[in-house]
Design a protein around this motif. Sequence first.
Motif, PDB file in Angstrom:
ATOM      1  N   VAL B  14       0.823  -1.030  -0.472  1.00 24.68           N
ATOM      2  CA  VAL B  14      -0.208  -0.030  -0.025  1.00 24.68           C
ATOM      3  C   VAL B  14       0.705   1.251   0.004  1.00 24.68           C
ATOM      4  O   VAL B  14       1.482   1.100   0.660  1.00 24.68           O
ATOM      5  CB  VAL B  14      -0.998   0.392   1.321  1.00 24.68           C
ATOM      6  N   ILE B  32      -8.315   8.015   5.679  1.00 25.46           N
ATOM      7  CA  ILE B  32      -7.435   7.616   5.918  1.00 25.46           C
ATOM      8  C   ILE B  32      -6.439   8.798   4.868  1.00 25.46           C
ATOM      9  O   ILE B  32      -6.831   8.873   3.954  1.00 25.46           O
ATOM     10  CB  ILE B  32      -7.179   6.577   4.046  1.00 25.46           C
ATOM     11  N   VAL B  35      -1.340   6.538   4.151  1.00 27.54           N
ATOM     12  CA  VAL B  35      -0.816   5.448   4.292  1.00 27.54           C
ATOM     13  C   VAL B  35      -0.489   4.304   3.750  1.00 27.54           C
ATOM     14  O   VAL B  35      -0.527   4.279   2.368  1.00 27.54           O
ATOM     15  CB  VAL B  35      -2.329   4.705   4.964  1.00 27.54           C
ATOM     16  N   LYS B  55     -10.163   1.684  10.399  1.00 26.26           N
ATOM     17  CA  LYS B  55      -8.876   0.345  10.658  1.00 26.26           C
ATOM     18  C   LYS B  55     -10.212  -0.028   9.824  1.00 26.26           C
ATOM     19  O   LYS B  55      -9.241  -1.024   8.466  1.00 26.26           O
ATOM     20  CB  LYS B  55      -8.800   0.268  11.893  1.00 26.26           C
ATOM     21  N   THR B  57     -12.417   0.897   7.552  1.00 24.43           N
ATOM     22  CA  THR B  57     -11.874   1.493   5.588  1.00 24.43           C
ATOM     23  C   THR B  57     -10.574   0.642   5.357  1.00 24.43           C
ATOM     24  O   THR B  57     -10.672   0.704   4.019  1.00 24.43           O
ATOM     25  CB  THR B  57     -11.952   3.335   6.476  1.00 24.43           C
ATOM     26  N   LEU B  58      -9.929   0.604   5.695  1.00 24.76           N
ATOM     27  CA  LEU B  58      -8.097   0.202   5.456  1.00 24.76           C
ATOM     28  C   LEU B  58      -8.881  -1.272   4.613  1.00 24.76           C
ATOM     29  O   LEU B  58      -8.320  -1.524   3.903  1.00 24.76           O
ATOM     30  CB  LEU B  58      -7.781   0.392   5.974  1.00 24.76           C
TER      31      LEU B  58
END
Lengths: 301, 638
Positions: B14, B32, B35, B55, B57-58
């Motif tokens: 990522v 976010i 990240v 978290k 959403t990630l």
Amino acid sequence: MTEVETLVPRETPPDRPAKTVKRRNGWQVVWSNGKARTGIVILALFVAVAVCAPVIAPFNPKDSTLPPGLQPGGAYLLGTTNLGQDIFSQLVYGAQVSLIVGLLAGVVVTLIALVIGLVAGLLQGVVDEILSFSINLALVVPALPLMVTIAAYSPVHGLSLIIFVIALTGWAWGARMKRAQVLLLRSQDFVTAARFSGDGLWRIVFRELVPNMVSLVVAGFMGAAIGAIGAEAGLSFLGLGDPSTVSWGSMSYWANSNGAMLTGQWAWLLAPGLALSLLITALTLINFGIDALSNPQLREE
Amino acid sequence: MPAANSIDEPILTVKDLNISFVSKYRDDRQVIRNVGFEIRPGEFVGLLGESGSGKSTLGNAILNLLTPTARVTSGELLYRGRNLFTIPAEDLRILRWSEISTVFQSSMASLNPVMTVRAQMEDVFAAHRGASGAKREMTVEKSLDLVSIDHKYLDFYPHQLSGGMKQRVALAMSVLLSPDLIVFDEPTTGLDVVVQKSILSRLKTLQESMKFAVLFISHDLGTVMEMADRVMIMYAGEVVENSPAADALSGVAHPYTIGLLGSYADPRDAEINIRYIPGRPPSLDSVPVGCAFADRCGLATQECREPKIPTAEIDSPAGHRSIKCVLFGSETSDPLPAPTIFDEVGQQIDVHHAALGAGEVVCRVEDLNKTYSTRKGLKHTENHAVIGVGFELRKGSVTALVGQSGSGKTTIGRILTGVEKPSSGTVTVAGVDVGSLKRRTLRNYRSKVQLIFQDPFQALNPASSVGYAISRPLVNHRKLRGSEVREEVDRILGQVGLTPPSEYRDRLPHELSGGQRQRVVIARALAAQPEIIVADEPISMLDVSIRAEILQVLNELTRSNGIAMLYITHDLLSARLIADEILVLHEGKIVETGSTNQVLTQTRHDYTKLLLSSIPNPWQSRRNVPSIPAASSTSARA
């Protein structure tokens, strides 16, 4: 609206609630929905037409001294009836009847449904059994033949009869939904908490349960109003309404029975039908916005 | 392990990911922020954060399952070099499950209720006919063996399985096509502690034998630390720390990590030191400039408010660490901060205990039994929920009733509060048998007994203000009127730490955080000036970092107001913190009882031992692992 809600990053201490999110009231949620906004605009137009009918309509809708059987166009926008009445003026005044029936029958149906739903949901046991049975009974009895029968054999004809018939046949679905909602809400912790706070039954009903049913009640009202407007038009079209009131249903009745399509007076038949569909469409569109009220996931963000 | 990992290419990369929630009605919320991380084959990575940290959403972004309001504003998500945000939909469909699979939070919702377990599992094969031959070796039966579920359950429908079994089925489904990466989003939330423990240990064994990589999203640092190779800590949309688990536990870490770990301890220790982080995460609408955690951090300096916070890249014996904190500098050569300075992070919980047997008895429960009978046709079954339970509650002291779900602890609470009637036995409060109370007398009784609920999101009417909720017991039970009510509401709000009261009085529940709501619930219970408070799992729905804070409020208020509290929980650590006496309940019977210290340090019953072993303890499982070469460390790690 957008200016008010523009967020200004502020130095908020972390354990204070941030004030940046503005509380949106129910009206704003409904209005923010594109479909509902269209519906509200159309409905507002209908209301304006109904209220200003005496100003808008060029003739008295019951004035039968005009030249009969005219085609649309000229001084008579949508032509005249076989009795020599102005169709456009009838259409304008017909809006009054539809809106009044929708409003009154909607209110009556919603009230009956709310009271029966609340009582059935709150009082378990025999009362609930009896009320639930009546709800089921009212749901299985076919509404149209019942309406027709009552309307046909009633000694009085008029709007109050139509509203009575609609209320009698239309409350059950709403009552069942509200009963289900009460059953769901009454087992929630906050209702138990109210009991522990010493609140009595009435306060629990009106401060804990009913405020959480607002969207359901409003949606029920809209549904009932749509049904009532349609039912009024249907009964009048069958000739079971008050023959002397000018409504979209009775216009279609007279147009139909005078063979309007054969004589080329298409506007006589088409105009009330279109007006009716447009009004019902508007109310249905508003219902989309009300759905968003009870289910935040449907909101158009 | 670390050495082997470092040569492998990462399977998931990522890069500089930014995601915003867009709305017509307010500014975009960046959930976010910048990240970046990598996951290597076979690695077990924990992703931790409090609710609202971004978290989930990630996690959804990795599966490319974002909801329409979430937009990826920049960044890349590479799975073996392919950008998942740009590959064609059909390629993504094939990739999902055969390469990346997932176990969702609620398996009740993720299993199709109208299909049998077998049909759902075979569906997976049907949707991936192209899967390579090696992957077809796994069969439905084999996968169930892996999670220790009997084959007869294949023909069951989801509603016929227990919550724990459904989650095992979901786990079995996720490994069907032998994927290389599995994303777990809070897979054990809502399950019983003992069940949770068994599922997680099963997952760990599976992961070790099948060698898939895991991204484990959770709010519970303690649980994840026990299993993960590496942990990523999220705060306000950023990954503030990305370290090998052993390093994160070493005592030198991001202050937020230290703060979160402060909530864990072994309840058997003679002295326990629980710390919590005061305050709550910033609203994502207005994340402060600089370090988002600075407002809650005891170590914050002026430097933390500068716009650019450097990320320290540190090489440790266990692997590579990235920490976004000024304390760690920005150069690799910068020395690690001394562990002692972290003593300032968070706030020590301050609880008081009463001597056992002190205080006047306000409630006596004797030989309590509750039997539920159900009749199905001619079959009559009896379920003994509570069997022969007896105890006393004393003024100003806390009694903990500990047991897993189904042990009957909630039933006892309901009988005590008069919600249910006992089948036999008596509950005596002020000389009156609670079971014999009728409608009107029950209402009076409830001015003496109040309830604190488990779920603060359900316990407050969404349509009424905080002030209204607290005013009702004042009006009904204490007969206050007019301005007296207002003054008393303000005083009680102050007592539970919601100050200034004018800020909170007119708020609706949805405008408050979970911890603040629970404070309102506590305030409402206190408003009646009860003699007894029954608290049913009052902290289990709250974020880990604020649990200790709520416990402290509860403790302080019962002691200072001379209230007797029955604290119902499954969590022996919180019982240790707050209670003077512990009753361990198992299948309706009290199996062990005594002072808190006695029950926890001289545990006699096996069931209590089982409960004790179910408590997440991040340090314990690593104590015996010699993988942390403390001596060889270059830093000042103690």
